[in-house]
Design an enzyme around this catalytic site. Structure first.
Site, mmCIF file in Angstrom:
data_model
loop_
_atom_site.group_PDB
_atom_site.id
_atom_site.type_symbol
_atom_site.label_atom_id
_atom_site.label_comp_id
_atom_site.label_asym_id
_atom_site.label_seq_id
_atom_site.Cartn_x
_atom_site.Cartn_y
_atom_site.Cartn_z
ATOM 1 N N LYS A 13 -33.641 -19.379 -26.677
ATOM 2 C CA LYS A 13 -32.360 -18.691 -26.474
ATOM 3 C C LYS A 13 -31.356 -19.701 -25.919
ATOM 4 O O LYS A 13 -31.599 -20.349 -24.889
ATOM 5 C CB LYS A 13 -32.566 -17.537 -25.485
ATOM 6 C CG LYS A 13 -31.700 -16.326 -25.739
ATOM 7 C CD LYS A 13 -32.193 -15.157 -24.902
ATOM 8 C CE LYS A 13 -31.261 -13.979 -25.011
ATOM 9 N NZ LYS A 13 -31.648 -12.910 -24.067
HETATM 10 O O1 G3P Z 1 -30.922 -9.903 -23.501
HETATM 11 C C1 G3P Z 1 -29.795 -9.895 -22.709
HETATM 12 C C2 G3P Z 1 -28.929 -8.670 -22.785
HETATM 13 O O2 G3P Z 1 -29.562 -7.644 -23.435
HETATM 14 C C3 G3P Z 1 -28.325 -8.347 -21.454
HETATM 15 O O3 G3P Z 1 -28.193 -6.993 -21.192
HETATM 16 O O4 G3P Z 1 -27.791 -5.066 -19.719
HETATM 17 O O5 G3P Z 1 -27.750 -7.376 -18.749
HETATM 18 O O6 G3P Z 1 -25.909 -6.605 -20.219
HETATM 19 P P1 G3P Z 1 -27.366 -6.493 -19.908
#
Ligand code: G3P
Length: 224
Positions: free
Chosen positions: A89
């Site tokens: 990533k």
């Molecule tokens: O994989 C990273 C992404 O899904 C982050 O999600 O909920 O932290 O905005 P969030």
């Protein structure tokens, strides 16, 4: 549509895996921090990623923390060597785009993360990313529209036949999943809580309770 779980918590991955609907895992530094806090002990990053890779048949995104080309390449090669199903990533910055291209030339697949615009997504596809991760919820959080971004990326990729898979990320609730599926996102990554909510409907619970109740009454009326 592939379902990934957005966590580094082994118990959550195990639970989602037992449902039989899990195609992969996405992690990030914040999710690693949460997993370490829950385990109550320091975690070895590479060992932890190896454990996750052995739990799921599909791709596991492991994020670099370097932000310069050489650092991203070094970390990316190390992560990719952990298991065949590791996807590196990489953040959507200039050195990240350069590294995605160089990693692809070495046969190392990447998930281009922190995508918030169609121009960023176009660059990621041209550089050779295996996945692009538009962050839907974080755009919604600032009164922007994550779904519009997703729609634009899918349309642009379709226009030119890019093979980069669109991975709907930062999913917060089931409607994000429904809309991502309707738009044709290849993958949705979501927390365990959202995966479980996909199952729930009050009419199912009410209907089942009535069936169980009626079955008890039926048994009392059976002859013999
Ligand atoms: O994989 C990273 C992404 O899904 C982050 O999600 O909920 O932290 O905005 P969030």
């Amino acid at each position: 549509m592939k379902f990934f779980i957005d966590t580094a918590d082994l118990a959550e991955i195990q639970e989602a895996g037992e449902m039989g609907v899990l195609d992969g895992v996405t992690t990030n530094p914040s999710l690693m921090k949460i997993a370490a806090e829950r385990e109550g002990k320091p975690l070895d990053f590479h060992e932890h990623i190896a454990k996750i890779c052995d739990m799921v048949p599909g791709d596991v995104s492991a994020e670099v923390t370097a932000v310069d080309f050489d650092g991203i390449m070094e970390q990316g090669r190390t992560l990719a060597a952990i298991r065949d199903n590791v996807v590196v990533k990489v953040p959507l910055i200039l050195d990240g785009i350069k590294a995605i291209n160089a990693l692809a030339q070495e046969g190392i697949r990447s998930n281009c993360t922190l995508c918030f615009s169609p121009t960023q997504a176009l660059l990621a596809a041209k550089a050779g990313a295996a996945y692009i991760s538009p962050f839907l919820g974080r755009l919604d959080d600032i009164s922007s529209d994550g779904m519009t971004l997703l729609q634009e990326i899918i349309e642009i990729y379709d226009n030119f036949g890019y093979t980069t898979e669109v991975l709907a990320a930062s999913i917060r609730h089931p409607m994000h999943v429904v809309q991502s599926a309707l738009l044709g996102a290849h993958v949705a990554t979501m927390p365990l809580g959202v995966i479980k909510k996909l199952l729930v409907h009050p009419l199912t619970d009410i209907g089942l309770a009535k069936f169980m109740n009626d079955w008890e009454t039926f048994k009392q009326h059976q002859s013999g």
